[in-house]
Design an enzyme around this catalytic site. Structure first.
Site, short mmCIF file in Angstrom:
data_model
loop_
_atom_site.label_atom_id
_atom_site.label_comp_id
_atom_site.label_asym_id
_atom_site.label_seq_id
_atom_site.Cartn_x
_atom_site.Cartn_y
_atom_site.Cartn_z
CB SER A 64 35.94 10.87 37.73
OG SER A 64 37.33 10.85 37.55
CE LYS A 67 37.03 9.26 34.59
NZ LYS A 67 37.94 8.71 35.60
CE1 TYR A 191 38.98 10.74 31.34
CE2 TYR A 191 41.12 11.74 31.73
CZ TYR A 191 40.07 10.98 32.18
OH TYR A 191 40.08 10.46 33.44
CE1 TYR A 243 37.79 6.41 39.46
CE2 TYR A 243 37.80 7.62 41.52
CZ TYR A 243 37.69 7.59 40.15
OH TYR A 243 37.48 8.75 39.47
CB VAL A 261 40.01 13.87 41.95
CG1 VAL A 261 40.39 12.41 41.94
CG2 VAL A 261 40.19 14.52 40.61
#
Lengths: 308, 308, 308, 308
Positions: A64, A67, A191, A243, A261
């Protein structure tokens, strides 16, 4: 003046010795094989000096953290129209929650939860073949890190292609609301692959430098984004980068950061340094357990918290 | 070097002239009477110089901004045990949402949503009469601002006592889960009254100085909290200070801040200044519309964003 | 004794004349073309007499009414183990909601919301090719109605295959929790096709007879399910058969029933009759507007409500 | 013809002997003292014959069963305008959930969850003193059961007054949305007291007769409500009478019913009988564990399920 090299080495040694290492992510089978003993820390200061500790040249799956870079690319393409498709508020929910989408007509809360990053990927893909979009993302990462060897780990991407049912649910759900424009399989393909980019802490810290220095890479002199956009990306990292553990990260570390992760975290000390840390074991919110502790140590010892 | 006095005056003039002023809060009847034309800005720098614009000496109801100071007091009393009763994550929900409480056994997400601030108030109250607790809070505010004239507006407190059914629901709900220790009416009485403290922008900016300067008021030399605690309170202000508009505030202003439905905002530029702004009209998230825009101007012109 | 033929004809005439017809479903493009003026009603009593009104031999897309029959089939295969994969409580949510799945580990609330019917379809499919499962479902429908001409409308199935992103999200979400055993595309293929079965009211009322008569088709003498199972399927139709309009249907009609977005409703008057009604315009909960009103008239005039 | 007396006695004996008895409710302290060994069953048929088993003349706290009677009273006062303040759909949520209220502007889903029953109580109270309203409710119960000895247990009411924080939260929340018209304390006072009515199974079964017989008490000849209203109240009992266990009750018992946390259940076999059962131990949804099993036995042996 503090000796950053020494501090980084000491933190790496402390972290390598700690018994509490969190749990390695298992929901992507390929990631579950990673050795939980790994640890790395790399800090690039304004002069380009790289202080490293641990396995700073071992590549890991950035997941992630990608991102941050896809958000940067998508803002370059769509400008502020991007915000019609994704919000920029903390979600207060886990990274893969779908509840919020149902209540808010398929618009993800922010670009750093899975749904939001899939929507951002759809913007990058727009009008291209998946291969072209992936090529563009990879070129962008190589350009930012000034390192042509950065690549994607196809085994990790394939592993998530086979098992990423929850992301597939998120994407189809947004498609139902018209938030995605491309075929779901195309968007998810891109993705899963950009999440599977493999980088070392050294490479990642180098790639993040533009965020620490007003949008410009001080080494190459290249302007990546405007100073205002760099600040704003940092702001989203601060409020949404971890998050439902974002508040905790701000509270303890005091820097904008984005976790993956795979166990990596990119953190930005504005005007001072770009920082990457890696330790595969995760906490309950899916963020690197020792990575966060290492960054807490680092900002305390260097006085780098943005909060004073 | 920028002329802060000039910048503050120019911003105040621009804001006073703008036609878009948001909507004055009506859910507390007494607040609904405030003139939407009011505007004030006050900036106290590290040397104690106060730059002011607009009605900087007009008192307004600080409302939820009081939550910064009650959090500070409660941390002084309970230390980190406070975090057993309230979290420190953004809620992703409106200021008065009760949904999250049901899903998380009555523990509010953070001390800056209403439920969280009521739980914090309960900690301050513990073992005292409401009057004593209110006296303590008021003395603390006078001490921080070094101004013995600060007082509570009983009409505002009474107005909310009569109409604050939603806060009463939140408090009873937490009581059902054992999160509140005192009688609900006691805790709410103290809560409604500390929200009804009336202060001017000048007073508020002075009271916030300890957060900008490592927990110490540079004027008086008094240490209010440790440097680490000051940083951490700032971090919570950054991620949670504007309810479900917290991400937007961080994105646009780039400073830790806390808003109140009276139209005030306290913002902290770490190591640089304490800032208070006031304009009664609110945006959809319940935060001062022009107050946020004024702070955005200020940080842009002074380069004070913590994000670079 | 009431003249059912007359009552059915009078109701059909009244309904055909009413100006308020609800809105034809548009989310499946193929269904959006249906003429909202259509209306039909068919009642098969215990002796096999069929009273009809309106277009009782015009075939329409039964859509979610198929869920009654797939539930029956799946119970025949899995018995009570089916209830490990799907609940039997009203959901209190719209037919396509995903929120409940996130909170309850991917187990749908009941077999009549979309998610639940997809899980039921997965049970029927288990160990077979999609074509075999579809063949079995179609044979079952023909057997129940004693009519070999019943078929699937491939254009409707294909239309939903192309546009059913929300169902695709539900299926992938359940797959992520291990609730589905077959490949998502297989299960969805069967699901979209059995929803696309086309039947007339006459055929549908005949197919539902076993539920009115203790699990046995009085015409053929075939025992389809045990009396207890027939009662229990009726019970689930009563509490869950109309999504978040189930309470309203029970309140007004007083019979177990199951609606479809094609505008059909199957209702069961236990020990008395099997009833099918069709009118394409839907109310806000996605149930046939005039279909429900016609059933309300029918049960009032015949005194067939199960509630006295 | 089945011997109801024998069947009722046999079921009572079986239930008294079973070791699995559920858990007695503890959230109202006064109720926690009840002996879990108690069991009673009473069935009043159309001729007024009362078949009893177990402790059929022992009074217990009817708790939420009172909601059937307050709904009946409130419909008598407000008619269908009642439905502007409360819905009639299953909630899919526990009896004391507040989440649904936030999402639906304070309108409770149905009159049988706590929030809905508080709203119904507010309608009965309207324009009266709490004592008058309570007197009216008690007179209504005595009239229905034709028994002037029925009374309220003040100790139970006082116990819930002291501890009913969650109900207090629900009431204040509805008040915030304007759904309650009377002072919250008045409405709650009446609510807690009518829940504290003490009745035996014999009395309760007698009081419920009008629902089994078209709104008329066959013993007294008094018409309590119209036949249509009796059917509709039964319908709401079927879909909403057991909170998030309503589907299970319909599935297993097949009768409209309403449970209370005191361990009682009132069930209606339309045109046949009014039934009351009592066993203090509850299942996970807060419904009498053995009470439900006893009713399942009874309807199986007598063939009384409304579902065939």
């Amino acid at each position: 003046m503090p000796d950053i090299d020494l501090i980084v080495r000491e933190i790496a040694e402390e972290m390598r010795a700690r018994p509490d290492r969190g749990d390695v992510a298992t929901y992507i089978p390929e990631l579950a094989r990673v050795d939980p003993a790994g640890f790395a820390l790399a800090v690039v200061d304004v002069d380009g000096h790289v202080a490293v500790g641990g396995d700073a040249d071992v590549a890991f799956s950035i997941q992630s953290i990608s991102k941050v870079f896809t958000l940067t690319l998508a803002l370059g393409k769509a400008g502020n129209r991007l915000w019609e498709r994704v919000g920029r508020e903390p979600s207060g929910s886990p990274f893969n929650s779908i509840v919020q989408l149902e209540n808010e007509r398929g618009i993800p809360r922010n670009p750093f939860i899975n749904a939001g990053a899939i929507a951002v990927t759809d913007v990058i893909l727009s009008g291209h073949q998946p291969k072209e979009a992936l090529g563009e993302i990879l070129r962008f990462m190589r350009f930012l890190a000034d390192d042509p060897t950065i690549s994607m780990d196809d085994a990790v991407a394939a592993s998530e292609q086979r098992t990423g049912f929850r992301n597939r649910a998120l994407a189809n759900y947004m498609k139902a609301f018209g938030v995605l424009e491309n075929p779901v399989d195309y968007t998810l393909g891109v993705y899963f692959h950009h999440c599977a980019i493999a980088m070392s802490c050294r490479q990642l810290a180098l790639a993040g430098r533009f965020l620490a220095h007003g949008g410009r890479n001080p080494a190459t002199g290249h302007s990546v984004v405007s100073p205002e956009r760099a600040r704003r990306i940092n702001a989203i990292m601060m409020t949404c980068g971890h998050y439902d553990g974002s508040g905790e990260f701000a509270y303890r570390v005091g820097l904008p950061g984005k976790s993956g992760v795979g166990g990596g975290i990119l953190a930005i000390a504005p005007r001072k340094a770009s920082i990457a840390v890696w330790s595969p074991g995760l906490d309950a919110s899916g963020n690197s357990h020792l990575g966060r502790i290492a960054l807490e140590r680092l900002t305390q010892r260097l006085g780098w918290s943005v909060f004073g």
